[in-house]
Design an enzyme around this catalytic site. Structure first.
Site, PDB file in Angstrom:
ATOM      1  CB  SER A 269     -12.657  -1.963  -5.863  1.00 34.82           C
ATOM      2  OG  SER A 269     -12.136  -3.210  -6.308  1.00 34.82           O
ATOM      3  CB  THR A 335      -3.236 -17.842   3.925  1.00 36.97           C
ATOM      4  OG1 THR A 335      -3.480 -18.490   2.671  1.00 36.97           O
ATOM      5  CG2 THR A 335      -4.491 -17.109   4.366  1.00 36.97           C
ATOM      6  CE1 TYR A 542     -20.907  -6.979  -5.623  1.00 32.12           C
ATOM      7  CE2 TYR A 542     -22.436  -5.516  -4.501  1.00 32.12           C
ATOM      8  CZ  TYR A 542     -21.140  -5.907  -4.788  1.00 32.12           C
ATOM      9  OH  TYR A 542     -20.093  -5.229  -4.229  1.00 32.12           O
TER      10      TYR A 542
END
Length: 629
Positions: A269, A335, A542
């Site tokens: 990506s 978070t 994957y």
């Protein structure tokens, strides 16, 4: 002088020293609250602040790039960003119809955004006024387009919900800070006004990490880091560089390349994902054998929490000061705070870059070769092995060949299948990327091809290696055309010890196909796998899974149950919960089983201490500490 003042003094000295060293090598714009908009916009980057201008709001990647069915009923790929662009793919439709039962009569187009019911925004007026003073009105938006664009990553259920208007909760406001100091003030304002913040990088995650918790009653603000896209400095003596966390991978590498350097971090990506996102998810890249994973590249990182800024007072190659604070930040998935800046190792651009490929008689032989390459520590920058299903799939992604290319391909096929007697239904292929000094690359090539020969592997050419490597960038667009015709597609990954690689691959595929029989699917799911990253002790696997959901009332639930079964099979085989996609909300149910319940409680304690108000309330990794929020 207080401790805080001493730490700041050391940071100031360090910063000044580095900038003095690197002044001759980089005259990049510094990010500061006084930087003009004109200066900022002069920097070329992957896409603008308003992502919807160039990126799809309900699918992967750029608007000008997609697979589609042309007037002749042949699948084409549009655009000029990828080598496959502008070409028709005459075999792809036939493959999709045969292997997953795609039927173009059952068209399932996305709804238009204007026709979708959009949840009303929760508004905290005092916070809105404050944040506009911090970043300016042009860097704040509550438009429907911006809210929807920031409501999702690219997990299967998120994209399906987007296309069908099934929103439960989306961000109420989008804010674009330009520098670290603005982020500090935004977090302070959110803490004061009790607002929920969700950091947003490239938005490419497939774990539900930026999805808004449906039960969040407070105002949810998406903090988009795209404007924080500068390289702040380069230190040529120590081979490090510092950049703002919002910089996109392609932009980072392009700017470094102009000065003769690279990080070498190359996730699938890369053209859309951000530096901060890589750190927050513990990312890995295709060329990690040479350059390392993100944890190997990271030298320093700065994160803004609701209790203050976390950063080391020194940027050194190694430090023994208790548990590594970087490892609380890496994998934190938004978070604990917002990552604003990071220092990474860099390298001079490689002298040589070569592609290659190998064909093996079967998957076991290919895995054996990869294991031996890892054992002998001669792995190229990237070595990836695809199974027979994925190999056949890659063949139908070839554009219409010329006459001479067709003859050459037939001769190659004849040699492999008739002369060498490889079974076309069993053979598999590995793609290779070599990078480095000329002598080192030549040595690597010699050793890798010799090892491959011992496992029955044959060289399959540089062209196939380059094509296989480049296809990775465009293959993500296939899911969108699948959804146009009732085909759901998703990927998931794991890492396992070497002695379990083959069994895990086969067991997961068998488990998915066995479980799918409960749902009366038209066709069994298409399941394929590849080994993508290798280590001394194991490898990353994957998986791809595609199935035709025509006639199902709730295809997302079926997909989730199938992936759940696959994940259980992976864990029972000794595999990891994830290798590089992170945990998010999709996989957090397995976290305690993976790291133990005391470890999860330790994470809760860190969260409680660092973010007692749950300002960073994305609900990733672990559930809310209490219900008082």
């Amino acid at each position: 002088m207080s401790t805080a003042e001493r730490v700041q003094r050391r940071l100031d000295v360090l910063s000044g020293h580095i900038r003095y060293q690197s002044a001759h090598s980089l005259k990049a714009e510094r990010c500061s609250s006084g930087e003009s908009r004109d200066e900022k916009q002069s920097v070329q980057r992957a896409y603008p602040q308003r992502r919807q201008e160039v990126l799809k709001w309900n699918g992967w990647g750029y608007k000008d790039s997609k697979f589609y069915l042309n007037k002749d009923g042949v699948i084409e790929f549009t655009g000029k960003r990828y080598k496959i662009g502008g070409h028709s793919l005459p075999k792809l439709r036939e493959f999709a119809e045969k292997r997953v039962g795609m039927d173009v009569q059952y068209h399932t187009p996305s709804q238009e955004l204007s026709d979708m019911p959009i949840p009303m925004a929760v508004v905290n007026e005092k916070f809105v006024c404050t944040v506009k003073e911090i970043v300016g009105e042009s860097h704040v938006s509550d438009s429907v387009e911006d809210r929807v664009q920031h409501a999702h990553g690219h997990a299967c259920h998120e994209v399906y919900a987007l296309r069908h208007g099934q929103f439960k909760r989306i961000p109420d406001l989008i804010v674009w800070p330009e520098n670290h100091n603005q982020v500090v003030k935004i977090v302070e304002a959110a803490s004061f006004h009790n607002v929920c913040l969700i950091p947003f990088g490239g938005g490419t995650n497939v774990s539900g990490a930026v999805e808004c918790p449906a039960d969040e009653k407070r105002m949810i603000v998406s903090v988009d880091m795209i404007e924080m896209d500068k390289i702040l400095w380069i230190d040529e003596q120590n081979l490090t560089m510092c950049a703002q966390a919002g910089i996109i991978g392609d932009d980072l590498e392009r700017q470094l390349k102009a000065r003769g350097y690279c990080t070498g971090h190359d996730p699938d990506s890369r053209e859309i994902s951000s530096l901060g996102g890589w750190i927050s998810t513990r990312a890995s890249g295709m060329k990690k054998n040479t350059y390392g994973n993100i944890e190997d590249l990271l030298v320093g990182v700065k994160m803004v929490t609701s209790r203050g800024v976390i950063e080391r007072a020194c940027q050194v190659p190694r430090i023994s000061s208790g548990p590594d604070i970087h490892h609380f930040i890496m994998g934190s998935e938004g978070t604990l705070g917002i990552i604003t800046e990071a220092t990474l190792k860099i390298r001079p651009l490689p002298e040589v870059k070569r592609y290659g490929s190998l064909v093996f008689p079967d998957f076991e032989s290919g895995v054996g070769c990869m294991r031996e390459v890892a054992r002998q520590h001669c792995a190229p920058a990237s070595i990836r092995l695809v199974d027979n299903e994925q190999f056949q799939f890659s063949q139908v992604l070839k554009p219409s060949p010329s006459f001479f290319t067709s003859i050459k391909d037939r001769l190659k096929t004849f040699y492999v299948t008739k002369f060498k007697r490889f079974d076309p239904e069993k053979l598999c292929v590995a793609t290779l990327v070599f990078e480095g000094a000329r002598e080192d690359v030549a040595s690597q090539e010699y050793r890798v091809y010799n090892i491959a020969a011992k496992f029955g592997g044959l060289p399959a050419g540089e062209e196939n290696g380059e094509r296989g490597y480049m296809l990775t960038m465009s293959i993500a667009y296939l899911r969108d055309i699948g959804l146009e015709y009732s085909v759901l597609a998703e990927s998931f990954e794991t890492s396992v010890p070497w002695d379990r690689v083959v069994d895990t691959c086969r067991n997961v595929k068998d488990r998915i196909q066995h479980e799918s029989q409960r749902y009366q699917l038209i066709h069994l799911p298409f399941v394929s796998y590849r080994v993508t990253q290798t280590y001394d002790a194991g490898a990353c696997i994957y998986f791809y899974m595609l199935f035709n959901y025509h006639g199902l009332s709730d295809p997302v639930r079926v997909h989730q149950e199938l992936e759940h079964a696959a994940r259980e099979e992976i864990l029972s085989s000794g595999g990891s919960i994830s290798h590089h996609h992170g945990v998010g909300k999709v996989r957090k149910q397995w976290l305690s089983e993976t790291v133990s319940e005391p470890a999860v409680e330790m994470l809760r304690a860190v969260k409680q201490q660092t973010d007692p108000q749950n300002i960073f309330g994305s609900n990733n990794l672990i559930s809310h500490i209490s219900d008082k929020y």
